[in-house]
Motif scaffolding. Structure first.
Motif, PDB file in Angstrom:
ATOM      1  N   VAL A 104       0.885  -1.169   0.000  1.00 34.16           N
ATOM      2  CA  VAL A 104       0.000   0.000   0.000  1.00 34.16           C
ATOM      3  C   VAL A 104       0.917   1.211   0.000  1.00 34.16           C
ATOM      4  CG1 VAL A 104      -1.845   1.234   1.203  1.00 34.16           C
ATOM      5  CG2 VAL A 104      -1.768  -1.266   1.267  1.00 34.16           C
ATOM      6  N   ASP A 105       1.130   1.769  -1.178  1.00 34.29           N
ATOM      7  CA  ASP A 105       2.189   2.774  -1.308  1.00 34.29           C
ATOM      8  C   ASP A 105       2.041   3.512  -2.635  1.00 34.29           C
ATOM      9  OD1 ASP A 105       4.465   4.219  -0.753  1.00 34.29           O
ATOM     10  OD2 ASP A 105       5.858   2.526  -0.905  1.00 34.29           O
ATOM     11  N   HIS A 106       2.655   4.687  -2.689  1.00 33.76           N
ATOM     12  CA  HIS A 106       2.789   5.374  -3.961  1.00 33.76           C
ATOM     13  C   HIS A 106       3.819   4.648  -4.810  1.00 33.76           C
ATOM     14  CE1 HIS A 106       0.315   8.659  -2.629  1.00 33.76           C
ATOM     15  NE2 HIS A 106       1.126   8.958  -1.622  1.00 33.76           N
ATOM     16  N   ALA A 107       3.570   4.550  -6.097  1.00 32.66           N
ATOM     17  CA  ALA A 107       4.507   3.940  -7.030  1.00 32.66           C
ATOM     18  C   ALA A 107       5.534   4.976  -7.473  1.00 32.66           C
ATOM     19  CB  ALA A 107       3.742   3.401  -8.240  1.00 32.66           C
ATOM     20  N   PRO A 108       6.622   4.531  -8.107  1.00 33.92           N
ATOM     21  CA  PRO A 108       7.611   5.474  -8.623  1.00 33.92           C
ATOM     22  C   PRO A 108       7.156   6.178  -9.902  1.00 33.92           C
ATOM     23  CG  PRO A 108       8.289   3.232  -9.114  1.00 33.92           C
ATOM     24  CD  PRO A 108       7.081   3.134  -8.233  1.00 33.92           C
ATOM     25  N   VAL A 109       5.875   6.352 -10.060  1.00 32.39           N
ATOM     26  CA  VAL A 109       5.274   7.127 -11.138  1.00 32.39           C
ATOM     27  C   VAL A 109       4.307   8.091 -10.483  1.00 32.39           C
ATOM     28  CG1 VAL A 109       3.751   7.063 -13.159  1.00 32.39           C
ATOM     29  CG2 VAL A 109       5.469   5.270 -12.850  1.00 32.39           C
ATOM     30  N   ALA A 110       4.494   9.372 -10.662  1.00 33.48           N
ATOM     31  CA  ALA A 110       3.644  10.356 -10.004  1.00 33.48           C
ATOM     32  C   ALA A 110       2.180  10.138 -10.366  1.00 33.48           C
ATOM     33  CB  ALA A 110       4.071  11.767 -10.407  1.00 33.48           C
ATOM     34  N   GLY A 111       1.343  10.077  -9.335  1.00 34.81           N
ATOM     35  CA  GLY A 111      -0.078   9.893  -9.555  1.00 34.81           C
ATOM     36  C   GLY A 111      -0.542   8.448  -9.513  1.00 34.81           C
ATOM     37  N   LEU A 112       0.374   7.508  -9.294  1.00 34.80           N
ATOM     38  CA  LEU A 112       0.024   6.091  -9.274  1.00 34.80           C
ATOM     39  C   LEU A 112       0.185   5.534  -7.863  1.00 34.80           C
ATOM     40  CD1 LEU A 112      -0.738   3.488 -10.818  1.00 34.80           C
ATOM     41  CD2 LEU A 112       1.716   3.128 -11.217  1.00 34.80           C
ATOM     42  N   THR A 113      -0.857   4.887  -7.360  1.00 32.52           N
ATOM     43  CA  THR A 113      -0.839   4.257  -6.040  1.00 32.52           C
ATOM     44  C   THR A 113      -1.133   2.774  -6.198  1.00 32.52           C
ATOM     45  OG1 THR A 113      -1.595   6.300  -4.962  1.00 32.52           O
ATOM     46  CG2 THR A 113      -1.893   4.246  -3.741  1.00 32.52           C
ATOM     47  N   ILE A 114      -0.377   1.945  -5.469  1.00 35.81           N
ATOM     48  CA  ILE A 114      -0.532   0.488  -5.530  1.00 35.81           C
ATOM     49  C   ILE A 114      -1.190   0.004  -4.244  1.00 35.81           C
ATOM     50  CG2 ILE A 114       0.657  -1.719  -5.773  1.00 35.81           C
ATOM     51  CD1 ILE A 114       2.944  -0.197  -7.148  1.00 35.81           C
ATOM     52  N   ARG A 122       5.526  -0.834   6.912  1.00 40.12           N
ATOM     53  CA  ARG A 122       5.592  -2.286   6.654  1.00 40.12           C
ATOM     54  C   ARG A 122       5.066  -2.619   5.263  1.00 40.12           C
ATOM     55  NH1 ARG A 122       6.675  -7.564   7.104  1.00 40.12           N
ATOM     56  NH2 ARG A 122       5.352  -8.905   8.374  1.00 40.12           N
ATOM     57  N   PHE A 123       4.233  -1.742   4.695  1.00 39.73           N
ATOM     58  CA  PHE A 123       3.581  -2.007   3.416  1.00 39.73           C
ATOM     59  C   PHE A 123       4.242  -1.284   2.243  1.00 39.73           C
ATOM     60  CE2 PHE A 123      -0.178  -1.686   6.509  1.00 39.73           C
ATOM     61  CZ  PHE A 123       0.021  -2.966   6.977  1.00 39.73           C
ATOM     62  N   ARG A 124       5.405  -0.691   2.485  1.00 33.91           N
ATOM     63  CA  ARG A 124       6.041   0.098   1.433  1.00 33.91           C
ATOM     64  C   ARG A 124       6.542  -0.788   0.297  1.00 33.91           C
ATOM     65  NH1 ARG A 124       9.604  -1.191   5.165  1.00 33.91           N
ATOM     66  NH2 ARG A 124      11.803  -1.524   4.614  1.00 33.91           N
ATOM     67  N   LEU A 125       6.515  -0.268  -0.902  1.00 36.14           N
ATOM     68  CA  LEU A 125       6.981  -0.996  -2.081  1.00 36.14           C
ATOM     69  C   LEU A 125       8.474  -1.277  -2.020  1.00 36.14           C
ATOM     70  CD1 LEU A 125       6.590  -2.046  -5.013  1.00 36.14           C
ATOM     71  CD2 LEU A 125       6.847   0.327  -5.775  1.00 36.14           C
TER      72      LEU A 125
END
Length: 446
Positions: free
Chosen positions: A384-394, A428-431
């Motif tokens: 549950v984290d922001h992806a390395p693409v701005a505006g994208l959340t996983i 704990r949930f970071r990509l």
């Protein structure tokens, strides 16, 4: 509506796609629906695109447990919140969710299991749960007609159950009333990026401009993200489940040991499943992830049945493309709903174990059987984290824990997307935990 929900089921959610929205959610399971629910409450315009049917995959095929007990310490605060939301939803929606607070019981056959339960009590006490350890006598007194040699149990009376394949579409209908646009049979083929940022999505029905995308695609998340150049070590395991014919009530809640699990259903039967066994298809992604999964394999190797190849069209099938053009059909359209065949041999063992534990009832008769693909990660907690693409959340890899925690996790993800304080520690949930050298610590598997 038939069960399990299949791609032949009538389309219930058919919103026209707008030219633009604030957020597009990829995936119509409980995580995607509840994320959209809370994003809409924050005043954002939201579209949920589901390639098949709402709750057609694991969100409608799981055990239906809503449990705090046995959670990873980092999941538990969100789950406590989620239970509170479930209760509010049930008060609002009546019996349509099948929600009942009938408790969760983990059954121990060995002293080692009792020791594990005792160790988990520290986490329960830290969050003021009503969890307690039961003696063998107390355990048998709770289960009518039980003769199994359980040495004790872990019991949380406030835990609950609901009917997944009914509850998630019902929640989607309320989200739609709130203004969320939901479209079934509409695969998102890929992201539209501009300057390294999300500018929209390309669906099979056209483009939607947006500033944010949430990928909550369950077992399909790795395939989707991989095509965008984002790698996650997610794999899927097959879990088989059955519903019995109506039978006398032996216990109103949910219970499990290593051999079998069961929960009372609103139709008077029980959902029964293997307590710890699952099936795993070996594919290209499995080979690529073998290193990071070794700790899990060492822990659960004996409970896994390995199969050489997934059925054609499955996310990790050998023939499934990993790249595709956005102007033609993709793997998501070719396999609308994952509907794997259950492991009937394993379910037969579950029937035998049930009959052995409750001899007065005998071998339960099955009304229906099914299986689902659980999206898992090596440490058995989600990304549950922001992806390395701005505006994208996983938001994926719920590892079989997603149904119960779905409402609380949806609130967390919505606030993560909008930049609000989420109120919980998500480290704990970071990509990046899979690439920054952090040790992989498998959490609870139940």
């Amino acid at each position: 509506m038939s069960f399990p929900i299949s791609e032949t089921a009538p389309v219930r959610f058919a919103a026209a796609l707008p030219a633009r929205a604030d957020v597009v959610v990829v995936g119509g399971g409980v995580i995607g629906i509840m994320t959209a629910w809370f994003l809409r409450e924050r005043g954002l315009s939201v579209v949920v695109c589901e390639k098949g049917r709402i709750a057609g995959e694991q969100s409608g095929r799981n055990w239906g447990w809503v449990r705090q007990q046995g959670r990873d310490p980092s999941e538990l605060p969100i789950m406590v919140e989620s239970l509170s939301i479930w209760k509010a939803l049930a008060a609002r929606m009546g019996d349509g969710l099948g929600f009942r607070q009938t408790g969760v019981l983990y059954l121990a056959k060995t002293e080692k299991e009792i020791e594990g339960f005792e160790a988990s009590m520290e986490n329960a006490r830290a969050h003021q749960l009503d969890t307690r350890l039961l003696t063998s006598g107390e355990t048998l007194a709770m289960l009518k007609g039980a003769v199994a040699p359980w040495k004790g149990a872990l019991w949380t009376a406030s835990d609950a159950r609901a009917e997944p394949w009914v509850a998630v579409p019902a929640l989607a209908a309320v989200a739609e009333e709130k203004g969320v646009l939901i479209r079934e049979a509409c695969a998102v083929r890929g992201l539209d990026l501009a300057g390294g940022k999300v500018a929209g999505v390309v669906t099979e029905a056209g483009r939607i401009a947006c500033d944010h995308v949430v990928v909550a695609a369950g077992a399909w998340s790795r395939l989707f993200l991989g095509a965008q150049g984002i790698g996650i070590p997610q794999l899927s395991v097959l879990a088989s489940v059955a519903a019995t014919e109506p039978m006398p009530e032996i216990f109103p809640g949910n219970a499990a040991d290593d051999d079998f699990a069961f929960r009372r259903r609103t139709d008077g039967g029980y959902s029964i499943a293997p307590g710890a066994r699952h099936d795993f298809y070996i594919g290209r992604d499995a080979f690529r992830s073998i290193g990071v999964y070794l700790p899990v394999l060492k822990k659960d190797f004996r409970s896994t049945t390995f199969r050489l190849a997934a059925p054609a069209g499955f996310p990790d099938a050998w023939g499934t493309p990993r790249r595709w053009a956005l102007d033609r059909p993709t793997p998501f359209e070719r396999q609308r709903v994952l509907n794997p065949a259950p492991n009937m041999a394993t379910l037969a063992e579950v029937q035998d174990s049930f009959a052995k534990a409750f001899p007065a009832l005998g071998r339960p008769k099955l009304k229906s059987v099914w299986a689902g693909m659980i999206d898992s990660l090596p440490d058995v907690v989600p990304i549950v984290d922001h992806a390395p693409v701005a505006g994208l959340t996983i938001a994926t890899g719920m590892s079989g824990h997603g149904f119960g925690i779905g409402p609380g996790m949806g609130r967390v993800i919505a606030d993560l997307v909008t930049g609000r304080a989420v109120g919980h520690d998500l480290s704990r949930f970071r990509l990046s935990r899979f690439t920054d050298g952090s040790p992989i610590r498998p959490g609870p598997s139940l």
